[in-house]
Design an enzyme around this catalytic site. Structure first.
Site, PDB file in Angstrom:
ATOM      1  CE1 TYR A   1     -18.608  36.584 112.393  1.00 31.82           C
ATOM      2  CE2 TYR A   1     -19.105  35.458 110.345  1.00 31.82           C
ATOM      3  CZ  TYR A   1     -19.511  35.958 111.563  1.00 31.82           C
ATOM      4  OH  TYR A   1     -20.816  35.846 111.940  1.00 31.82           O
TER       5      TYR A   1
ATOM      6  CE  LYS B   1     -20.361  38.502 109.056  1.00 33.58           C
ATOM      7  NZ  LYS B   1     -21.596  37.935 109.593  1.00 33.58           N
TER       8      LYS B   1
ATOM      9  CD  GLU C   1     -28.376  41.234 114.392  1.00 32.93           C
ATOM     10  OE1 GLU C   1     -28.244  41.425 113.175  1.00 32.93           O
ATOM     11  OE2 GLU C   1     -27.465  41.444 115.212  1.00 32.93           O
TER      12      GLU C   1
ATOM     13  CG  LEU D   1     -23.603  42.399 111.179  1.00 33.56           C
ATOM     14  CD1 LEU D   1     -22.292  42.629 111.921  1.00 33.56           C
ATOM     15  CD2 LEU D   1     -23.584  41.052 110.491  1.00 33.56           C
TER      16      LEU D   1
HETATM   17  N1  PLP Z   1     -27.096  39.619 111.650  1.00 32.66           N
HETATM   18  C1  PLP Z   1     -26.261  38.675 112.090  1.00 32.66           C
HETATM   19  C2  PLP Z   1     -26.134  38.468 113.563  1.00 32.66           C
HETATM   20  C3  PLP Z   1     -25.510  37.903 111.188  1.00 32.66           C
HETATM   21  O1  PLP Z   1     -24.663  36.954 111.634  1.00 32.66           O
HETATM   22  C4  PLP Z   1     -25.681  38.119 109.800  1.00 32.66           C
HETATM   23  C5  PLP Z   1     -24.937  37.323 108.815  1.00 32.66           C
HETATM   24  O2  PLP Z   1     -24.301  36.355 109.112  1.00 32.66           O
HETATM   25  C6  PLP Z   1     -26.575  39.110 109.373  1.00 32.66           C
HETATM   26  C7  PLP Z   1     -27.269  39.856 110.322  1.00 32.66           C
HETATM   27  C8  PLP Z   1     -26.791  39.391 107.923  1.00 32.66           C
HETATM   28  O3  PLP Z   1     -25.656  40.015 107.388  1.00 32.66           O
HETATM   29  P1  PLP Z   1     -25.276  39.862 105.858  1.00 32.66           P
HETATM   30  O4  PLP Z   1     -26.512  40.262 105.096  1.00 32.66           O
HETATM   31  O5  PLP Z   1     -24.165  40.823 105.665  1.00 32.66           O
HETATM   32  O6  PLP Z   1     -24.885  38.445 105.631  1.00 32.66           O
END
Ligand code: PLP
Length: 284
Positions: free
Chosen positions: A33, A148, A181, A206
Site C-alpha cells: 500500500y 510497504k 523506526e 521502510l
Molecule cells: N516507517 C513506517 C513503518 C511507516 O509505516 C511509515 C509511513 O506510514 C514511514 C516509516 C514513513 O514513510 P512515509 O514518509 O513515506 O510516509
C-alpha cells in the site's frame, strides 16, 4: 454525495464497497500500500510514493494492475468524486482473489486495486502545537520492513500500546537495542554532540518518502545529516527527537517513555525542518 471508493475498476459508495472474502490481501496480508498526503489538490512527494509502490510490488512479485499514468488518473478521479483537495489518498494492491492456499495461485490472477480518499488533517500551524510523545518498544516485525506490506500486525499492536500509554508513536528497537523506526514513521534525532542522525536504509526500515524529501531539503540548505543507526540509550540522551511520515510531516517528539526530551520543547533543528518541510509541501 457520500464517500466513494475505487475497487477493481469501479467507483462504489464506500459503505457498499467490499472485496472478495478470498482476496489474498484480506486472508494473508499479501499486498502492499501507499498513503499520500494531498495539499490543495497536489499529491505531495508523488514521484517518491509511486516509485516505492512499484518497488514494493516488484519485491513481492505482484504485477502492477495499472500503468503509473492510469493509476494517477484514477487517484485524481477518487479525489474529485470525494471532493477532497486536502487530505489523504490510500492505495492498496493485493495479489488478488484465489482459493485459499499460502503459495501464489498456480495460474496468475488479476491483482486487486483499492483506492480511497479522505479529508484532512489540515497542516499544523507551528512545531510546538504539533509536538507529541512516544514510547519505546521491542521491534517485533518481520525481516523485510523495506517493503510497504499491508501485513501490519506488529505495527498495529505497537501503535495500540502507544495509544494506551497516551503517546502518539511507538519507537521500535531491535535485539541489539538499536532504534529501527516508528510503528508508522521514520525516526530522527539530534544527538548529544549536536549531530542530526537517522538510521541508514536497509531491510530493517521502510524507505520513508518524507525522509527522502527531507534529505533533499537538507542538501539544499547545507545541513549535515548522518545516516547512522543509534541505540536506545543514545535516543534517551538526545537533544531533539522527531518523526516523519506522509501524515505526520515533521513531528517533534518532546516526551519519551514519560520523560521530557531535553527541556521538553521542540529544538531548533526540529523547528527549522518542520518549517522547511511545510514550505516544501506548499511549493514543491
Ligand atoms: N516507517 C513506517 C513503518 C511507516 O509505516 C511509515 C509511513 O506510514 C514511514 C516509516 C514513513 O514513510 P512515509 O514518509 O513515506 O510516509
Amino acid at each position: 454525495m457520500g464517500a466513494v471508493a475505487y475497487v477493481n475498476g469501479r467507483y462504489l459508495a464506500l459503505k457498499q464497497a467490499s472485496v472478495n472474502v478470498e482476496d489474498r490481501g484480506f486472508q494473508f496480508g499479501d499486498g502492499i500500500y501507499e498513503v499520500v498526503y494531498v495539499q490543495d489538490g497536489r499529491l505531495i512527494d508523488a514521484p517518491l510514493h509511486m516509485a516505492r509502490l512499484q518497488r514494493s510490488l516488484r519485491e513481492i512479485a505482484i504485477l502492477p494492475p495499472l500503468s503509473l499514468n492510469a493509476l494517477e488518473v484514477v487517484i485524481r478521479e477518487v479525489l474529485r468524486r470525494n471532493r477532497v483537495s486536502t487530505g489523504l489518498v490510500y492505495i492498496q494492491i493485493s495479489r488478488g482473489v484465489a482459493r485459499r492456499n499460502h503459495a501464489f495461485p498456480a495460474t496468475p490472477v488479476r491483482p486487486s486495486l483499492i483506492i480511497t480518499a479522505r479529508h484532512g488533517p489540515a497542516l499544523p500551524r507551528d512545531a510546538a502545537s504539533w509536538a507529541g510523545s512516544a514510547i519505546t518498544l521491542p521491534d517485533q516485525r518481520w525481516a523485510r520492513c523495506d517493503v510497504k506490506s499491508t501485513n501490519l500486525l506488529a505495527n498495529v499492536l505497537a501503535k495500540q500500546m502507544a495509544r494506551h500509554a497516551g503517546a502518539y508513536e511507538a519507537i521500535l528497537y531491535d535485539a541489539a537495542q538499536t532504534i529501527t523506526e516508528g510503528a508508522s514513521s521514520s525516526v530522527w534525532m539530534v544527538d548529544e554532540n549536536g549531530t542530526l542522525r537517522t538510521r541508514q536504509l536497509g531491510r530493517e526500515i521502510l524507505p520513508g518518502c518524507t525522509r527522502a524529501a527531507l534529505f533533499a531539503e537538507l542538501h539544499t540548505a547545507g545541513i549535515a545529516v548522518a545516516e547512522t543507526a543509534f541505540t536506545l540509550a543514545e535516543l534517551k540522551r538526545a537533544r531533539e527527537i522527531f518523526v516523519t511520515s506522509a501524515t505526520s510531516f515533521v513531528k517533534p517528539i518532546i516526551r519519551l517513555d514519560g520523560a521530557s526530551v531535553a527541556n521538553g520543547a521542540p529544538g531548533p533543528v526540529t523547528i527549522a525542518l518542520f518549517e522547511r518541510y511545510l514550505r516544501h509541501m506548499q511549493t514543491g
